[in-house]
Design a protein around this motif. Structure first.
Motif, mmCIF file in Angstrom:
data_model
loop_
_atom_site.group_PDB
_atom_site.id
_atom_site.type_symbol
_atom_site.label_atom_id
_atom_site.label_comp_id
_atom_site.label_asym_id
_atom_site.label_seq_id
_atom_site.Cartn_x
_atom_site.Cartn_y
_atom_site.Cartn_z
ATOM 1 N N THR A 105 41.152 -46.443 25.793
ATOM 2 C CA THR A 105 41.088 -46.599 27.249
ATOM 3 C C THR A 105 41.734 -47.904 27.707
ATOM 4 O O THR A 105 42.380 -47.947 28.761
ATOM 5 N N VAL A 106 41.585 -48.968 26.915
ATOM 6 C CA VAL A 106 42.227 -50.237 27.281
ATOM 7 C C VAL A 106 43.747 -50.108 27.193
ATOM 8 O O VAL A 106 44.478 -50.540 28.091
ATOM 9 N N LEU A 107 44.240 -49.505 26.116
ATOM 10 C CA LEU A 107 45.683 -49.309 25.980
ATOM 11 C C LEU A 107 46.219 -48.416 27.096
ATOM 12 O O LEU A 107 47.341 -48.619 27.583
ATOM 13 N N ARG B 229 50.170 -45.199 21.956
ATOM 14 C CA ARG B 229 49.072 -45.602 21.074
ATOM 15 C C ARG B 229 47.722 -45.185 21.643
ATOM 16 O O ARG B 229 46.803 -44.841 20.894
ATOM 17 N N ALA B 230 47.588 -45.205 22.970
ATOM 18 C CA ALA B 230 46.318 -44.800 23.583
ATOM 19 C C ALA B 230 45.968 -43.370 23.212
ATOM 20 O O ALA B 230 44.825 -43.066 22.840
ATOM 21 N N ARG B 231 46.941 -42.475 23.291
ATOM 22 C CA ARG B 231 46.678 -41.072 22.973
ATOM 23 C C ARG B 231 46.291 -40.906 21.506
ATOM 24 O O ARG B 231 45.468 -40.054 21.160
ATOM 25 N N GLY B 232 46.868 -41.727 20.623
ATOM 26 C CA GLY B 232 46.509 -41.653 19.215
ATOM 27 C C GLY B 232 45.063 -42.041 18.969
ATOM 28 O O GLY B 232 44.332 -41.357 18.241
ATOM 29 N N TYR B 233 44.613 -43.137 19.576
ATOM 30 C CA TYR B 233 43.222 -43.573 19.413
ATOM 31 C C TYR B 233 42.253 -42.562 20.023
ATOM 32 O O TYR B 233 41.213 -42.235 19.432
ATOM 33 N N LEU B 234 42.574 -42.068 21.215
ATOM 34 C CA LEU B 234 41.674 -41.117 21.872
ATOM 35 C C LEU B 234 41.596 -39.803 21.102
ATOM 36 O O LEU B 234 40.522 -39.198 20.996
ATOM 37 N N ALA B 235 42.727 -39.359 20.565
ATOM 38 C CA ALA B 235 42.722 -38.118 19.787
ATOM 39 C C ALA B 235 41.850 -38.258 18.547
ATOM 40 O O ALA B 235 41.133 -37.324 18.167
ATOM 41 N N ARG B 236 41.899 -39.422 17.903
ATOM 42 C CA ARG B 236 41.065 -39.642 16.718
ATOM 43 C C ARG B 236 39.583 -39.649 17.096
ATOM 44 O O ARG B 236 38.739 -39.096 16.365
ATOM 45 N N ALA B 237 39.245 -40.248 18.240
ATOM 46 C CA ALA B 237 37.853 -40.246 18.694
ATOM 47 C C ALA B 237 37.367 -38.822 18.947
ATOM 48 O O ALA B 237 36.235 -38.467 18.602
ATOM 49 N N VAL B 238 38.225 -37.989 19.525
ATOM 50 C CA VAL B 238 37.857 -36.592 19.786
ATOM 51 C C VAL B 238 37.674 -35.832 18.479
ATOM 52 O O VAL B 238 36.775 -34.993 18.352
ATOM 53 N N GLU B 239 38.517 -36.104 17.488
ATOM 54 C CA GLU B 239 38.366 -35.447 16.181
ATOM 55 C C GLU B 239 37.006 -35.773 15.565
ATOM 56 O O GLU B 239 36.363 -34.909 14.960
ATOM 57 N N LEU B 240 36.573 -37.012 15.714
ATOM 58 C CA LEU B 240 35.304 -37.432 15.114
ATOM 59 C C LEU B 240 34.100 -36.889 15.877
ATOM 60 O O LEU B 240 33.075 -36.564 15.276
ATOM 61 N N GLU B 241 34.216 -36.815 17.214
ATOM 62 C CA GLU B 241 33.109 -36.305 18.030
ATOM 63 C C GLU B 241 33.651 -35.269 19.011
ATOM 64 O O GLU B 241 33.821 -35.544 20.204
ATOM 65 N N PRO B 242 33.958 -34.072 18.525
ATOM 66 C CA PRO B 242 34.602 -33.062 19.380
ATOM 67 C C PRO B 242 33.759 -32.594 20.555
ATOM 68 O O PRO B 242 34.295 -32.040 21.513
ATOM 69 N N LYS B 243 32.450 -32.807 20.510
ATOM 70 C CA LYS B 243 31.590 -32.364 21.609
ATOM 71 C C LYS B 243 31.372 -33.445 22.662
ATOM 72 O O LYS B 243 30.671 -33.214 23.646
ATOM 73 N N ASN B 244 31.969 -34.614 22.466
ATOM 74 C CA ASN B 244 31.804 -35.700 23.423
ATOM 75 C C ASN B 244 32.742 -35.470 24.610
ATOM 76 O O ASN B 244 33.963 -35.593 24.487
ATOM 77 N N GLU B 245 32.173 -35.138 25.764
ATOM 78 C CA GLU B 245 32.975 -34.806 26.936
ATOM 79 C C GLU B 245 33.733 -36.012 27.472
ATOM 80 O O GLU B 245 34.842 -35.871 28.010
ATOM 81 N N ASP B 246 33.173 -37.217 27.355
ATOM 82 C CA ASP B 246 33.882 -38.409 27.816
ATOM 83 C C ASP B 246 35.163 -38.621 27.018
ATOM 84 O O ASP B 246 36.217 -38.961 27.580
ATOM 85 N N PHE B 247 35.087 -38.429 25.713
ATOM 86 C CA PHE B 247 36.267 -38.602 24.866
ATOM 87 C C PHE B 247 37.319 -37.546 25.199
ATOM 88 O O PHE B 247 38.507 -37.856 25.336
ATOM 89 N N ARG B 248 36.887 -36.301 25.317
ATOM 90 C CA ARG B 248 37.816 -35.212 25.611
ATOM 91 C C ARG B 248 38.467 -35.403 26.976
ATOM 92 O O ARG B 248 39.672 -35.211 27.148
ATOM 93 N N ARG B 249 37.682 -35.816 27.963
ATOM 94 C CA ARG B 249 38.217 -36.014 29.310
ATOM 95 C C ARG B 249 39.257 -37.135 29.317
ATOM 96 O O ARG B 249 40.302 -37.025 29.965
ATOM 97 N N ALA B 250 38.984 -38.213 28.590
ATOM 98 C CA ALA B 250 39.932 -39.326 28.544
ATOM 99 C C ALA B 250 41.248 -38.901 27.901
ATOM 100 O O ALA B 250 42.331 -39.286 28.365
ATOM 101 N N LEU B 251 41.179 -38.099 26.839
ATOM 102 C CA LEU B 251 42.408 -37.637 26.188
ATOM 103 C C LEU B 251 43.193 -36.709 27.108
ATOM 104 O O LEU B 251 44.421 -36.818 27.216
#
Length: 440
Positions: free
Chosen positions: A170-172, A180-202
């Motif tokens: 989110t900072v990037l 780079r932002a999309r890479g970090y957010l995509a990895r967060a979604v992979e780790l917690e696929p049910k997290n709506e905040d992570f998915r929405r940010a990506l």
């Protein structure tokens, strides 16, 4: 084996099973509650935890899970009561202290949360959760440098810490480093696929969705080499979000001056989020009494993300003129390489217009706060960003363009561009554009 020995072994096995069963049952209960929390079914987690505590009211792990479930459903007083009791029994438990800090964050007590996160680090200096919490606090306070430092310290301890990956992303994103932002957010979604905040940010990690509500006043002038009167355009537009910003809309109205006369037109652009990694672009413009500009224009295009760093699109435009209608088909490709956005776009129009094929290649450089600068070169008709819709009727020409889109004093928008087209045996023109606006 004689009967007495057989009966003795059977009794021993039965006793062992009876003694083992309560522990197994408790472990299963904890796992059921934990899985309900992971799935986001907090009401189920509460029901399971309360049921488990009836048989084992002193179980600290299940009580902690219950406190988390209460907190996630907004029952903060009940969550805090359980946490306070647990902390009185386990004052040096870093997990309890970190969650206490999270609860203070939700209550908007950021100073108290910071003190509590730092207390967790005193107890456990290698707590990635506490460092990620300090990163969140720094980000909310606008200190993006500190947010990155804390997040990266957390990732040094736990490379798969989803919260720290999300915060870096989110900072990037705010800094304009979309690649780079999309890479970090995509990895967060992979780790917690049910997290709506992570998915929405990506899903929203594209330049348009970073923007807030805005109002723009735009002007454009095009000067021709053959001595004809300059073309002029003046417009007013408002950008806003709908459905929790799952769609961005632009309502616009303007007037265009051509050959001593003028036409008025209105339009609406929509940018809806579609399926995973995809968003749409819909542009409808109407000028029912137009003499010079198109009486109608409809553009539909779909953008699809590939491998998080790349983007392709396919679109169709149908434009109505006094002498008939023109269809145009568009394909494009682009990449998010850090703050750079190289892109290529090709369009093909009906054979009965002057310019059938247009290609252009461009490069954008993003900066913090959704600002950027860009340049492009191509042959055919100008881009829709700098040209007029009726330009497809003109002869093909080489063109080169450059511009900027900046936010100064945080929320004042200044946008400008210059575009030059030239072709052997055809009229040349130079277009200038300036937009000023404010974002809320």
């Amino acid at each position: 084996m004689n009967d007495g020995l057989r009966r003795t072994c059977a009794a021993a096995a039965l006793i062992a099973l009876v003694l083992a069963f309560p522990g197994t049952s408790r472990a299963q209960s904890r796992e059921d509650v934990r899985q309900a929390l992971i799935a986001g079914d907090h009401k189920k987690a509460i029901a399971l935890a309360l049921d488990a505590l009836r048989g084992d009211p002193a179980n600290a792990e299940i009580r902690f899970l219950l406190a988390r479930a209460y907190a996630y459903t907004g029952r903060w007083d009940e969550a805090e009561a359980i946490l306070s009791e647990l902390l009185s029994q386990h004052p040096a438990d870093a997990d309890l202290i970190v969650f206490k800090a999270r609860l203070l964050c939700w209550r908007k007590d950021l100073d108290g949360a910071e003190r509590t996160f730092r207390r967790a680090l005193e107890v456990q200096p290698r707590s990635a959760d506490a460092l990620a919490g300090l990163a969140d606090l720094a980000s909310w306070r606008g200190d993006t440098d500190a947010a990155l430092v804390f997040s990266r310290q957390a990732l040094d301890l736990d490379a798969n810490h989803a919260g720290a990956l999300f915060r870096v992303g989110t900072v990037l994103l705010w800094q304009g480093d979309y690649g780079r932002a999309r890479g970090y957010l995509a990895r967060a979604v992979e780790l917690e696929p049910k997290n709506e905040d992570f998915r929405r940010a990506l899903d929203r990690a594209v330049p348009l969705y970073v923007r807030k509500a805005e109002v723009w006043l735009s002007g454009r002038n095009e000067h021709w080499s053959d001595g004809r009167s300059d073309y002029g355009d003046l417009g007013l537009a408002v950008l806003f979000g709908l459905f929790d910003d799952r769609a961005k809309l632009v309502a616009k109205a303007g007037r265009s001056w051509r050959a001593g006369g003028h036409d008025d037109h209105v339009g609406l652009e929509a940018y809806p989020l579609l399926w995973k990694g995809a968003y749409g672009y819909i542009d409808l413009s109407l000028a029912p009494k137009a003499e010079f500009v198109p009486s109608s224009s409809v553009h539909v295009e779909i953008y699809q993300s590939l491998l998080n760093r790349y983007e392709v699109s396919f679109g169709v435009r149908r434009t109505g003129f006094a002498g008939g209608a023109v269809s145009m088909f568009v394909v494009s490709g682009a990449a998010y390489w850090g703050p750079w956005y190289p892109n290529v776009r090709v369009s093909w129009a009906d054979a009965d217009v002057a310019t059938e094929l247009t290609w252009m290649a461009g490069l954008r450089r993003y900066f913090a706060g959704a600002s950027y600068a860009w340049a492009s070169i191509g042959r055919g008709t100008r881009s829709l960003e700098t040209g007029s819709i009726e330009a497809v009727l003109a002869d093909p020409a080489w063109f080169i363009e450059a511009g900027f889109d900046l936010y100064i004093f945080r929320d004042i928008k200044i946008r400008g561009y210059i575009s030059r087209r030239a072709a052997a045996g055809a009229d040349d023109s130079t277009a200038f554009g300036l937009v000023t606006g404010f974002r809320f």
